[in-house]
Motif scaffolding. Structure first.
Motif, short mmCIF file in Angstrom:
data_model
loop_
_atom_site.label_atom_id
_atom_site.label_comp_id
_atom_site.label_asym_id
_atom_site.label_seq_id
_atom_site.Cartn_x
_atom_site.Cartn_y
_atom_site.Cartn_z
N ALA A 184 0.86 -1.13 0.03
CA ALA A 184 0.04 0.11 -0.01
C ALA A 184 0.94 1.20 -0.08
O ALA A 184 1.94 1.11 0.49
N ARG A 219 -1.03 3.07 -8.80
CA ARG A 219 -1.32 2.71 -7.53
C ARG A 219 -0.84 3.52 -6.55
O ARG A 219 -1.14 3.30 -5.16
N PRO A 232 -6.17 7.20 1.48
CA PRO A 232 -6.19 6.34 0.60
C PRO A 232 -6.81 6.95 -0.59
O PRO A 232 -7.90 7.32 -0.41
N GLN A 233 -6.73 6.35 -1.68
CA GLN A 233 -7.25 6.77 -2.80
C GLN A 233 -7.47 5.42 -3.76
O GLN A 233 -7.15 4.64 -3.57
N GLY A 239 -1.12 6.61 -5.31
CA GLY A 239 -1.69 7.55 -4.70
C GLY A 239 -0.73 8.60 -4.00
O GLY A 239 -0.13 9.21 -4.75
#
Length: 296
Positions: free
Chosen positions: A115, A240, A277-278, A242
């Motif tokens: 992440a 991914r 988070p996006q 963000g």
């Protein structure tokens, strides 16, 4: 079966890994009753080619340089060296280091990408290790997922300073051997410049891209093709990343002077860690062609 004992003290228990220049073993320190990691430095198999005294001298110098580099660093995110077993001019040294048991970042990424917030935290840890090295004149020169170890609690440890460049130790790569990993090497180093701390930061940027995206953007079928891509092709925009995206834009800039300094980079990574988070875009954006110059 009796395991081999090195220097009358370190009992080899299990092979942990290895590469072209040696092996790493789990070992038992019979004097202090603790597990350690032993790095066995070995030249390539002599059966595969003619003896090369110059190569062997350079390899010995390289491992001694690694020991001295690590001995100068006392940092929670740099692997600790405990001892060196020097077998003399006719042999190769063994490095006795702390045993980090959580595997490598490369192992972790085999389970999938990280992440953005987790990647930003990792980036701050590796950056802090690089800052400690750069402060005493050491360039790592091979920052990549295989050289970042993970403790069981997830904290990272930078290792393998075997090709580190120490400013007061010139001439140790004069044989013309290829030094570093093509996929993570900064463009200026491919162009023949020794590089500076900004070159390690390019490598960190590529490591973070791979960690958060789960793929290397410029890997090609051969090392030469990869080098050409690093030199000549734009890095695709991440999908991914963000809040980490500005960090990748800043670090993967082919102009070393335009990459952020360590203070600015740490602030950017902290902001990325704290960003909400996006949702991940299913489609790639434009390439990282002309990223804005970050604050120094």
């Amino acid at each position: 079966m009796v395991n081999r004992v090195i220097d009358g003290r370190f009992e080899l228990v299990e092979r942990l890994g290895g590469g072209g220049m040696g092996l790493v073993w789990r070992a038992w320190d019979q004097a202090l009753h603790r597990e350690v990691a032993l790095k066995e430095v070995r030249p390539p198999d002599p059966a595969l080619g003619d003896p090369d005294p110059a190569r062997d001298r350079e390899l010995r110098a390289r491992v001694l340089r690694e020991a001295r580099a690590l001995a100068r660093l006392n940092h929670p995110h740099v692997v600790t060296i405990h001892h060196i077993v020097d077998t003399g001019e006719d042999g190769f040294p063994w490095l006795v280091m702390e045993l980090v048991t959580g595997g490598s970042l490369q192992d972790r990424l085999s389970d999938g990408p990280m992440a953005p917030a987790e990647t930003a935290r990792l980036g701050r840890e590796v950056l802090s290790a690089l800052r400690a090295a750069h402060a005493v004149g050491i360039l790592h020169r091979d920052v990549k997922p295989g050289n970042v170890l993970l403790r069981p609690d997830g904290r990272s440890v930078l290792t393998d300073f075997g090709i580190a460049a120490v400013r007061e130790s010139p001439g140790l790569t004069a044989t013309g051997s290829f030094i570093g990993s093509p996929e993570y090497m900064a463009p200026e180093r491919i162009n023949g410049h020794e590089g500076d701390p900004a070159s390690d930061l390019w490598s960190l940027g590529m490591l973070l891209y791979v960690a958060v995206e789960g793929r290397h953007p410029l890997r090609r079928a051969t090392p030469l093709a990869t080098l050409a891509a690093v030199l000549n092709q734009e890095v695709p925009a991440p999908e991914r990343a963000g809040g980490l995206t500005p960090v990748l834009f800043a670090l993967l800039n082919r102009d070393p002077a335009a990459r952020p300094g360590p203070d600015a980079l740490d602030r950017m990574l902290a902001a990325a860690h704290d960003a909400p988070p996006q949702n991940f875009s299913p489609h790639p954006g434009p390439p990282l062609a002309h990223p804005p110059h970050p604050p120094q």
